[in-house]
Design a protein around this motif. Structure first.
Motif, PDB file in Angstrom:
ATOM      1  N   SER A 100       0.785  -1.164   0.155  1.00 54.68           N
ATOM      2  CA  SER A 100       0.092  -0.118  -0.023  1.00 54.68           C
ATOM      3  C   SER A 100       0.902   1.258   0.099  1.00 54.68           C
ATOM      4  O   SER A 100       2.042   1.026   0.373  1.00 54.68           O
ATOM      5  CB  SER A 100      -0.817  -0.177   1.222  1.00 54.68           C
ATOM      6  OG  SER A 100      -0.255   0.156   2.318  1.00 54.68           O
ATOM      7  N   ASP A 103       2.512   1.755   3.172  1.00 54.14           N
ATOM      8  CA  ASP A 103       3.794   1.126   3.523  1.00 54.14           C
ATOM      9  C   ASP A 103       5.036   1.765   2.856  1.00 54.14           C
ATOM     10  O   ASP A 103       5.878   1.611   3.161  1.00 54.14           O
ATOM     11  CB  ASP A 103       3.661  -0.412   2.807  1.00 54.14           C
ATOM     12  CG  ASP A 103       2.882  -1.456   3.795  1.00 54.14           C
ATOM     13  OD1 ASP A 103       2.536  -0.946   4.922  1.00 54.14           O
ATOM     14  OD2 ASP A 103       2.178  -2.284   3.145  1.00 54.14           O
ATOM     15  N   SER A 192       2.015  -4.027   8.951  1.00 51.09           N
ATOM     16  CA  SER A 192       1.082  -2.873   8.767  1.00 51.09           C
ATOM     17  C   SER A 192      -0.529  -3.448   9.340  1.00 51.09           C
ATOM     18  O   SER A 192      -0.528  -4.802   9.583  1.00 51.09           O
ATOM     19  CB  SER A 192       0.722  -2.398   7.298  1.00 51.09           C
ATOM     20  OG  SER A 192       0.330  -3.459   6.579  1.00 51.09           O
ATOM     21  N   THR A 194      -3.028  -4.221   7.506  1.00 49.49           N
ATOM     22  CA  THR A 194      -3.322  -5.393   6.576  1.00 49.49           C
ATOM     23  C   THR A 194      -2.488  -6.525   6.867  1.00 49.49           C
ATOM     24  O   THR A 194      -3.252  -7.776   6.859  1.00 49.49           O
ATOM     25  CB  THR A 194      -3.208  -4.694   5.307  1.00 49.49           C
ATOM     26  OG1 THR A 194      -4.006  -3.543   4.927  1.00 49.49           O
ATOM     27  CG2 THR A 194      -3.765  -5.939   4.209  1.00 49.49           C
ATOM     28  N   GLU A 195      -1.321  -6.541   7.066  1.00 47.55           N
ATOM     29  CA  GLU A 195      -0.488  -7.578   7.358  1.00 47.55           C
ATOM     30  C   GLU A 195      -0.722  -8.238   8.519  1.00 47.55           C
ATOM     31  O   GLU A 195      -0.629  -9.729   8.566  1.00 47.55           O
ATOM     32  CB  GLU A 195       1.117  -7.063   7.500  1.00 47.55           C
ATOM     33  CG  GLU A 195       1.514  -6.724   5.854  1.00 47.55           C
ATOM     34  CD  GLU A 195       2.942  -6.182   6.361  1.00 47.55           C
ATOM     35  OE1 GLU A 195       3.521  -5.233   5.115  1.00 47.55           O
ATOM     36  OE2 GLU A 195       3.551  -6.377   7.148  1.00 47.55           O
ATOM     37  N   LEU A 197      -3.637  -8.412  10.045  1.00 47.74           N
ATOM     38  CA  LEU A 197      -4.954  -9.339   9.635  1.00 47.74           C
ATOM     39  C   LEU A 197      -4.821 -10.565   9.121  1.00 47.74           C
ATOM     40  O   LEU A 197      -5.380 -11.539   9.180  1.00 47.74           O
ATOM     41  CB  LEU A 197      -5.964  -8.319   8.997  1.00 47.74           C
ATOM     42  CG  LEU A 197      -6.620  -7.199   9.995  1.00 47.74           C
ATOM     43  CD1 LEU A 197      -7.502  -6.037   8.943  1.00 47.74           C
ATOM     44  CD2 LEU A 197      -7.216  -7.734  10.931  1.00 47.74           C
ATOM     45  N   ALA A 198      -4.073 -10.387   7.863  1.00 45.07           N
ATOM     46  CA  ALA A 198      -3.524 -11.522   7.015  1.00 45.07           C
ATOM     47  C   ALA A 198      -3.025 -12.715   7.874  1.00 45.07           C
ATOM     48  O   ALA A 198      -3.245 -13.831   7.747  1.00 45.07           O
ATOM     49  CB  ALA A 198      -2.689 -11.165   5.968  1.00 45.07           C
TER      50      ALA A 198
END
Length: 403
Positions: A100, A103, A192, A194-195, A197-198
């Motif tokens: 993103s 990032d 981040s 997103t990372e 959550l993944a």
């Protein structure tokens, strides 16, 4: 005092120092082009610090740069095998490509911080080492050997004691700056949202897989072993050769089915890429009922609706629930009268298992509770409900699943 000197003995202090000094290469390379490095003024030093910033921001926009910086930070800024200390904690630095613009912006900020910190530490290193060299020269009778900021005049044995001090100060400064850079790496190169959550989704999937395998092993092996124990005990108590033969045949059939299920689960654990084989479905419930009858239980079954038309996941999970329910009855109440009712409606599947209420002392001695929890978990995963308890002098298990 020993704690103050501890950074001197840790290899990570020097790997951090080297990591920061490497960041000064770009500013000095730019300075060789403009404004030069011969007798730089404070104004020129400011230009050396500012000119590489656009390059750092441009490099931070490249997704692979975050990956490279994360690997370097993990290797050189955090304790590992090279640090002579045991440190199993996750450094909290991401090593994946930028996904993103956030990032990329954090990577650019990290590169700027690394360049400026490296430049400042390089200047401090040069100044303090020059001072140490000048003091050593004064101790040797050559005070003009170097030209540091602090002019050393004369010669004398006192300089022998002062010469190591700049080096010690330099190491302590490098250790402190390295610790701060490690904290900054966690913030700017850390995962981040997103990372995170993944990673949380992956961890949840692994836990669900482990729970599913645990339930499969518990239901399959628990059912087979319970039937074997009940049938063996009944055969010994009966003392009838014909009954013993039937019990041994039932034990053999149950054991063979359990081995097939065990092989299927082990294939999943080994991840061989081979098909794991079909799991039994509710239309094969007759096998479970016959196994319970062979143990001496009086099973009365009532089936309403087409079992073969049930959705696959619902049918397979309902089979395991019925298997665990029959296992619980035989384990806690013995070969008693069991009533089974399976009803297939337009939008729901209802499963009921009724038996005489067992003695609470018997349930406590056999360690009850895990099987019912597994049934509730299976029902919840399918969006249904399962409840169990005493009802009119009987123990009733009721499962309601949406189709």
């Amino acid at each position: 005092m020993p704690g103050l000197l501890l950074p001197l003995t840790r290899a990570v202090t020097y790997t951090r120092w080297l990591h920061m000094l490497v960041g000064a290469i770009v500013p000095f390379a730019c300075a060789t082009v403009y404004p030069g490095l011969s007798n730089p003024s404070p104004h020129h030093l400011l230009l050396v610090a500012v000119l590489p910033i656009p390059l750092a921001l441009a490099a931070g926009m490249v997704p692979s740069v975050r990956h490279a910086e994360g690997l370097q930070a993990r290797l050189m800024l955090f304790p590992g095998p090279h640090a002579r200390v045991r440190h199993d904690e996750d450094p909290g630095v991401s090593t994946i490509f930028s996904a993103s613009w956030t990032d990329r912006a954090r990577t650019g900020a990290w590169l700027i911080l690394r360049l400026e910190t490296g430049l400042a530490l390089a200047l401090v290193t040069n100044t303090l080492l020059t001072l140490a060299l000048s003091l050593a020269g004064a101790a040797a009778g050559e005070p003009g050997l170097a030209n540091p900021l602090l002019n050393v005049s004369g010669a004398g044995w006192v300089y022998v004691l002062l010469a190591p001090l700049p080096v010690l100060v330099l190491v302590m400064v490098a250790a402190g700056a390295g610790a701060l850079m490690a904290q900054a790496a966690r913030r700017l190169l850390g995962p981040s949202v997103t990372e995170r959550l993944a990673e949380l989704e992956k961890r949840t999937e692994r836990l669900l897989e482990r729970n599913e395998i645990a339930r499969e092993l518990h239901d399959t092996l628990g059912h087979a072993l319970t039937l074997a124990v009940v049938q063996a005990g009944a055969a010994r108590a009966a003392g009838d050769p014909d009954f013993t033969d039937r019990a041994l045949e039932a034990i053999e059939e149950t054991g063979r089915a359990a081995l097939e299920d065990l092989d299927r689960v082990l294939l999943v654990l080994r991840d061989t890429g081979q098909p794991a084989g079909a799991r039994p479905a509710l239309d094969e419930a007759g096998r479970l009922l016959d196994s319970a009858r062979s143990s001496g239980a009086q099973v009365e079954a009532e089936v309403t609706g087409p079992l073969e038309h049930l959705p696959g996941p619902v049918s397979r999970e309902a089979y395991r629930m019925l298997q665990e329910a029959l296992t619980n009855v035989l384990r806690h109440a013995g070969p008693v009268r069991i009533g089974v009712r399976i009803t297939v409606e337009a939008t729901r599947l209802r499963l009921e298992v009724r038996n005489p209420a067992p003695d609470p002392a018997t349930v406590a001695s056999t360690g009850g509770g895990r099987g019912l929890r597994g049934i509730r978990e299976r029902a919840a995963l399918l969006g249904g409900k399962a409840r169990a308890g005493q009802h009119g002098g009987h123990w009733l298990l009721h499962v309601d699943l949406p189709l």
